[in-house]
Design a protein around this motif. Sequence first.
Motif, short mmCIF file in Angstrom:
data_model
loop_
_atom_site.label_atom_id
_atom_site.label_comp_id
_atom_site.label_asym_id
_atom_site.label_seq_id
_atom_site.Cartn_x
_atom_site.Cartn_y
_atom_site.Cartn_z
N VAL A 82 -7.50 -7.44 -4.34
CA VAL A 82 -6.34 -6.80 -4.97
C VAL A 82 -5.07 -7.41 -4.38
N GLU A 84 -1.55 -6.87 -3.11
CA GLU A 84 -0.81 -5.70 -2.62
C GLU A 84 0.62 -5.69 -3.16
N ALA A 100 -7.18 -1.83 0.13
CA ALA A 100 -6.76 -0.83 -0.85
C ALA A 100 -7.69 0.38 -0.88
N CYS A 101 -8.65 0.43 0.05
CA CYS A 101 -9.59 1.55 0.08
C CYS A 101 -9.64 2.22 1.44
N GLY A 362 3.33 2.46 -7.21
CA GLY A 362 2.13 3.13 -7.69
C GLY A 362 1.71 4.26 -6.77
N CYS A 364 -0.68 6.55 -4.19
CA CYS A 364 -1.46 6.25 -2.99
C CYS A 364 -2.91 6.69 -3.23
N THR A 365 -3.57 6.02 -4.16
CA THR A 365 -4.95 6.34 -4.49
C THR A 365 -5.84 5.14 -4.17
N HIS A 367 -8.16 2.00 -4.30
CA HIS A 367 -8.21 0.82 -5.15
C HIS A 367 -6.91 0.63 -5.93
N ASN A 368 -5.81 1.14 -5.40
CA ASN A 368 -4.50 0.97 -6.01
C ASN A 368 -3.67 0.04 -5.13
N SER A 370 -0.71 0.04 -4.35
CA SER A 370 0.33 0.70 -3.55
C SER A 370 -0.24 1.60 -2.46
N TYR A 371 -1.54 1.58 -2.29
CA TYR A 371 -2.22 2.45 -1.31
C TYR A 371 -1.90 2.03 0.13
#
Length: 400
Positions: A82, A84, A100-101, A362, A364-365, A367-368, A370-371
């Motif tokens: 991903v 970032e 992202a996880c 985005g 904060c979830t 696989h996003n 913006s996490y």
Amino acid sequence: MKLIDSIVTQAAGIAAVRRDLHAHPELCFEEVRTADVVAGKLTEWGIPIHRGLGTTGVVGIVKNGTSNRAVGLRADMDALPVTELNTFAHASKHHGKMHACGHDGHTAMLLAAAQHLSKHRNFDGTVYLIFQPAEEGGGGAREMIKEGLFEKFPMDAVFGMHNWPGMKAGQFAVSPGPVMASGNKFFVNVIGKGGHAALPQTGVDPVPIACEIVQAFQTILTRKMKPTDSAVISVTTIHAGETNNVIPDNCELSGTVRTFSIEVLDMIEARMKKICDNICAAHDATCEFRFERYYPPTINTEAEADFARRVMGGVVGAENVLKQEAAMTSEDFAFMLQAKPGAYAFIGNGDGAHRDVHHGEGPCTLHNASYDFNDDLIPLGATCWVQIAEQFLKPGGAAA
């Protein structure tokens, strides 16, 4: 001094490690630098290590007393492909790779626990600290097991933990039974006969056939599965043709199937193949069907889930240990739970308000792009790990 207060005093240093790992993400089976950081810290704290299981896995071994009992605590280390969107100081330095996880945070929580356990060995037995590669689709748990994880490091139970955005920081969730679904891929190639789009009668158009298959897949869930069971069939790609006035020779579909039981999965796979074959035959087309099972369902054993719930309740209060809502996402800790009793729990990551300025727009979830992991969880998660180890390996008896 309370256990969590003791760990909090070390948390700033571990948070710096976490942010360093976040800035240097590595994909599955490529976690060389990450494994070096983990191994270096464990060695610094006097913890013997074993390296190389599953290519880049690290196992730390903390022993005390004379008991043969042992418990495993697992954290995953790999990142995702991903790009970032965050621009804060610890954002990824590797374009197209990102934590992202929250595996950077999982690694940090277990490192914080390791640091404490190395100094305060209030247990009788062995704690195995399992730093696993390649959770994100690589099956790193399966590979570590294949290469002798549980033979080299025999343990009575194994526990895992994942951060859960949207659940309040300071809360945990754990329950017996299925908590995450099996992960499966399918690929369908509908083979027709191409031709001029203005003369459809001269060919066999694979596109409407593929559309009929997509619709028919959903009837498996509504008419062939018990309403009390749960499953997902999602077609996520459809590819056909190159221009607007040509009927293509073929149409390719792919997607995912998620279930909480192997019995339901067996039924779905068989019905999907039958639907593809028969719909294609009805329209004078042929079909290539491929189904890949990559992760089984993650199923917590009852005694270990109940034990984890009691331990977590002692850390944050019983009211803050929630019933674990089963998720249709998948997790390769499932392979460890197929081999050993254990439980996989969630720790609340909050709503994203913890993120530094210059985070992406985005949510904060997981696989996003913006996490970011909530560093406030490091002492809390570490305290939970220490308590699981100490109570499971209580001197003079079995787990509380």
